[in-house]
Design an enzyme around this catalytic site. Structure first.
Site, PDB file in Angstrom:
ATOM      1  N   CYS A   1       0.874  -1.172   0.000  1.00  0.00           N
ATOM      2  CA  CYS A   1       0.000   0.000   0.000  1.00  0.00           C
ATOM      3  C   CYS A   1       0.910   1.220   0.000  1.00  0.00           C
ATOM      4  O   CYS A   1       1.997   1.191  -0.563  1.00  0.00           O
ATOM      5  CB  CYS A   1      -0.954  -0.034   1.176  1.00  0.00           C
ATOM      6  SG  CYS A   1      -0.148  -0.072   2.794  1.00  0.00           S
TER       7      CYS A   1
ATOM      8  N   HIS B   1      -4.108  10.172  10.046  1.00  0.00           N
ATOM      9  CA  HIS B   1      -4.802   8.985   9.538  1.00  0.00           C
ATOM     10  C   HIS B   1      -6.138   8.863  10.275  1.00  0.00           C
ATOM     11  O   HIS B   1      -6.186   8.467  11.441  1.00  0.00           O
ATOM     12  CB  HIS B   1      -3.936   7.743   9.770  1.00  0.00           C
ATOM     13  CG  HIS B   1      -4.378   6.526   9.029  1.00  0.00           C
ATOM     14  ND1 HIS B   1      -5.532   5.837   9.339  1.00  0.00           N
ATOM     15  CD2 HIS B   1      -3.814   5.878   7.979  1.00  0.00           C
ATOM     16  CE1 HIS B   1      -5.666   4.818   8.527  1.00  0.00           C
ATOM     17  NE2 HIS B   1      -4.635   4.809   7.683  1.00  0.00           N
TER      18      HIS B   1
END
Length: 635
Positions: A404, A558
Site C-alpha cells: 500500500c 490517519h
C-alpha cells in the site's frame, strides 16, 4: 533499428486480434448489405479508434514488464498530441501515425521513468505514477513542434496527389504504391480524399454533377474506375496469399499459435477489403516486405489500367463490393484472373524472402530473453529486496508480494518462518504478523520500489546477487531532517480526546513504527491543519493526508483505522493535493456517524514520520477543543 521496429510489430499483435470481428460488423451493417446501423457502429467503435488502440498496444508492448501503466501512458500521449495539435492547425490529420508515435513515446518513457525516485514529500508521485506526468509534458512539447512541422509534409503529399491524377498509367501505379506506403502515417487519406471524392466530374441522367472516382463510378461514369480496380486483386487474393506464405514459413512449434490469426485476417481482407490487420502484422516486423507489398500494389494498378478494367467500390475492394458492383464494371472477370496470378506472385515472393533472408514475420520472431535476470548487486534496492525475501522465509515460504502507501503486504505459507530481526536489519521500520499467512512490513513512502523489486525477484526464484553485503545506507528514503516544532506553532487538528499513541489499537502506530505521535478520539467532524505548510499527500480514499511543515517536518493524519476500505465514503475533501495551507485551514469533513458504524475504530493517529533522534513531548492530554495550542513540542 530493425530490432526496434520488430518490437513495435510484435506489440501490435494483441490489438490486431480485435480487428477482423470489427471489420465484419462494420461491413455487414452498411446500407447496401444488412442496413443495420447498430452493427456498423459497433465495428466502427474499434476501426475509427485504431490510432488510440495502437498507441495503447505499442506502449504496453514496448514496456519491459508489459505493465498497464505503460498502456495508460500511451493513451495519454495520444490524447494530448491530437488535442493539442488541433489548436495549432485544425486541418492536420496524422491518422494512425499519431497512435504509433504516441505508443513509442509512452513505452520508452515508461521504461525510463517507471522506477524514478522523488523526494519524500513527492514520493506518492514517484515510480509508475510519474510516467503519465512526464508523458503528458513530453507530448505537449512534441505537439507544439509537429503543429508546425507536419503541415508541410501533408501539403507535399497533396501536391504529389495532384501530379498522380494526370500521369496516366504511371500516375495510377504511383497512387497504388503511395496509398500502401503511406498507410502507417495516415497520409494516404490525403491522396484518397482527392482521388475518391474530388477527381473528375460526371453529369448523371438527372443532370446532377458528381465528383470523385468512387461517386462517378457508382453513378455510371464509364471512365471511372482506373484508380480503384487494381486494389481488388491485392486485397482479395494477394494479401490472403501472403498470410498463407507467412504461415507456411512460421517455425514448426509456432504454427498452431499463428494459424488462427492468419486465417481470420486473411478471410477479412478477402471478404471486406480491410487489410490493415494483415499489413500491420508484418510492416514493422519485416519492413522490406511491406515495401515489396506497396510496389506490387502499384504494379496491380498499372496492369488493371492497361487491361482497361473499370471496377469500383463504395467501401473497400473486397469480395462483397466486387459482387455488389459487378453490373457497373467493365471487364470484371479479368480481375479474377489477375487475382489468381497476383496471389501466386505474393505467395512465392513472400515465402522466398522470408526463408531466404530469415525475415521475422509472425511465427518467426526470435525468442527474447526476459530482462531482469542479471543481478549484479550494484543496485541497493535490489540487494535489499533479495534480503527481504530471504528474511520472509525465502521463495519457498513467500507466496505473493503487494504493498500500500507505506507497507509491504505479503502472503506467506507460515508467518513463523519470517525473521523479524533480519527484516529490520535490512530496512523495515516494523513488522506485523497479522495471522499465520499474512505479514505486514512497514517500509515508508518508498515501498513501491522495494515491492516491485521483490516481485521481479520472486518471479525469477530470487537468485543471489554478486554482492550480498547488507546495504548500510538508506536507499529507500531521503535523510531525516532535524527540525523543530514550537508549542505555539501546532494546533489541535480536530476536537476530541488526546490519547497516547501506545493506546491506538493498531500495532504499527502503537509501536511507533511510522514515527512518534499521539492519538485522538474525535468528537468534531472537520479536520483542520495543525501547522503552516503544504498538503503533500491526499490519499484517493481521503482517509489520510500528509502535511509538510514550512520547517520540513512531515505529519501523517490517519482518520480512523482500516478506513481505506471505505473507498472514500464518509469523507469530503476540502482542499487539493499540493495546496499551500495555513494553521486552522479546514482540510477534511467527516461523517462521524457513518465512520463510527462502518470502521473498526475512529481513533485518529497523528504521526511525525521523519524525526531523527528528536524528542516529542506531549504537553496536554484529555479532551481538547480544535485550535488549542501548546499541546506538544518537538526539539
Amino acid at each position: 533499428m530493425f530490432g526496434f521496429l520488430q518490437k513495435i510489430g510484435k506489440s501490435l499483435m494483441f490489438p490486431i486480434a480485435t480487428l477482423p470481428a470489427a471489420a465484419l460488423l462494420l461491413r455487414f451493417g452498411q446500407d447496401d448489405l444488412l442496413g443495420i446501423p447498430f452493427l456498423s457502429a459497433a465495428g466502427a467503435g474499434i476501426i475509427d479508434n485504431l490510432a488510440l488502440i495502437f498507441a495503447i498496444g505499442i506502449a504496453m508492448g514496448l514496456a519491459h514488464d508489459g505493465n498497464g501503466g505503460a498502456a495508460l501512458a500511451g493513451a495519454i500521449a495520444y490524447l494530448v498530441l491530437t488535442s493539442a495539435i488541433g489548436t495549432i492547425n485544425e486541418s492536420i490529420n496524422m491518422g494512425v501515425f499519431a497512435g504509433i508515435l504516441s505508443g513509442i513515446v509512452g513505452g520508452l518513457l515508461y521504461n525510463k521513468f517507471y522506477d524514478v525516485k522523488l523526494p519524500t514529500w513527492l514520493a506518492f508521485f514517484g515510480g509508475r505514477r510519474f510516467v503519465p506526468i512526464v508523458t503528458a509534458a513530453t507530448m505537449t512539447i512534441l505537439a507544439g513542434a509537429l503543429g508546425y512541422l507536419w503541415p508541410p509534409v501533408q501539403d507535399g503529399i497533396d501536391a504529389a496527389g495532384a501530379w498522380i491524377l494526370n500521369a496516366g498509367m504511371f500516375g495510377v501505379g504511383s497512387y497504388g504504391f503511395l496509398n500502401r506506403l503511406l498507410l502507417p502515417t495516415g497520409l494516404h487519406h490525403v491522396i484518397n480524399t482527392v482521388v475518391w471524392f474530388d477527381f473528375g466530374t460526371f453529369t448523371d441522367a438527372n443532370g446532377e454533377v458528381v465528383r470523385g472516382e468512387i461517386n462517378r463510378f457508382l453513378k455510371g461514369d464509364p471512365t471511372a474506375g482506373p484508380f480503384l480496380s487494381g486494389f481488388f486483386p491485392v486485397m482479395m487474393f494477394g494479401l490472403p496469399a501472403a498470410c498463407l506464405a507467412m504461415y507456411m514459413a512460421a517455425k514448426k512449434e509456432r504454427k498452431a499459435a499463428v494459424a488462427g490469426m492468419f486465417f481470420s485476417i486473411g478471410f477479412t481482407s478477402f471478404l471486406t477489403g480491410i487489410t490493415e490487420p494483415i499489413e500491420f502484422s508484418f510492416m514493422f516486423l519485416s519492413p522490406v516486405l511491406y515495401v515489396i507489398h506497396a510496389l506490387l500494389t502499384g504494379v496491380s494498378m498499372m496492369v488493371a489500367y492497361a487491361l482497361d478494367i473499370h471496377h469500383g467500390f463504395g467501401f473497400s475492394a473486397g469480395a462483397i463490393d466486387y459482387v455488389l458492383n459487378y453490373g457497373l464494371a467493365q471487364n470484371p472477370l479479368l480481375l479474377l484472373v489477375m487475382g489468381l496470378v497476383t496471389g501466386i506472385i505474393y505467395f512465392v515472393i513472400f515465402y522466398f524472402m522470408i526463408i531466404k533472408f530469415d525475415l521475422k514475420t509472425p511465427g518467426r520472431e526470435d525468442e527474447e530473453e526476459e530482462g531482469g535476470s542479471d543481478y549484479s548487486g550494484d543496485d541497493p534496492v535490489d540487494v535489499r529486496a533479495y534480503h527481504m525475501i530471504e528474511a520472509l522465509g525465502g521463495t519457498g515460504n513467500l507466496t505473493s508480494v503487494g504493498y500500500c502507501t507505506t507497507r509491504l503486504r505479503v502472503t506467506v505459507k507460515d508467518s513463523e518462518q519470517t525473521n523479524e530481526k533480519d527484516l529490520k536489519r535490512h530496512g523495515a521500520m516494523g513488522v506485523m504478523k497479522v495471522n499465520k499467512t499474512n505479514v505486514q512490513v512497514v517500509i515508508g513512502t518508498a515501498v513501491e520500489f522495494l515491492g516491485d523489486a521483490m516481485k521481479k525477484r520472486l518471479a525469477d526464484g530470487n537468485p543471489a546477487p554478486e554482492n550480498t553485503e547488507p546495504v548500510t545506507e538508506d536507499a529507500l528514503s531521503e535523510p531525516a531532517m532535524e527540525k523543530e516544532i514550537l508549542a505555539e506553532d501546532f494546533l489541535m487538528p480536530i476536537e476530541g480526546e488526546i490519547i497516547p499513541l501506545s493506546d491506538v489499537p493498531d500495532e504499527a502506530f502503537a509501536k511507533e513504527m511510522m514515527g512518534p505521535g499521539f492519538g485522538i478520539k474525535p468528537s468534531g467532524n472537520i479536520v483542520y491543519s495543525p501547522v503552516d505548510g503544504r498538503l503533500v499527500t491526499l490519499f484517493p480514499t481521503k482517509h489520510a493526508l500528509g502535511i509538510e511543515t514550512d520547517t520540513g517536518v512531515e505529519i501523517l493524519i490517519h482518520v480512523g483505522l482500516d478506513t481505506v476500505k471505505l473507498n472514500g465514503e464518509g469523507f469530503e475533501s476540502l482542499v487539493e493535493q499540493g495546496q499551500l495551507i495555513q494553521r486552522g485551514d479546514a482540510l477534511l469533513k467527516l461523517d462521524l456517524d457513518y465512520l463510527t458504524a462502518n470502521a473498526p475504530s475512529v481513533i485518529t493517529p497523528v504521526v511525525f514520520t521523519n524525526l531523527s533522534g528528536q524528542q516529542l513531548d506531549m504537553l496536554k492530554s484529555g479532551h481538547q477543543q480544535q485550535g488549542t495550542t501548546s499541546i506538544l513540542k518537538i526539539n
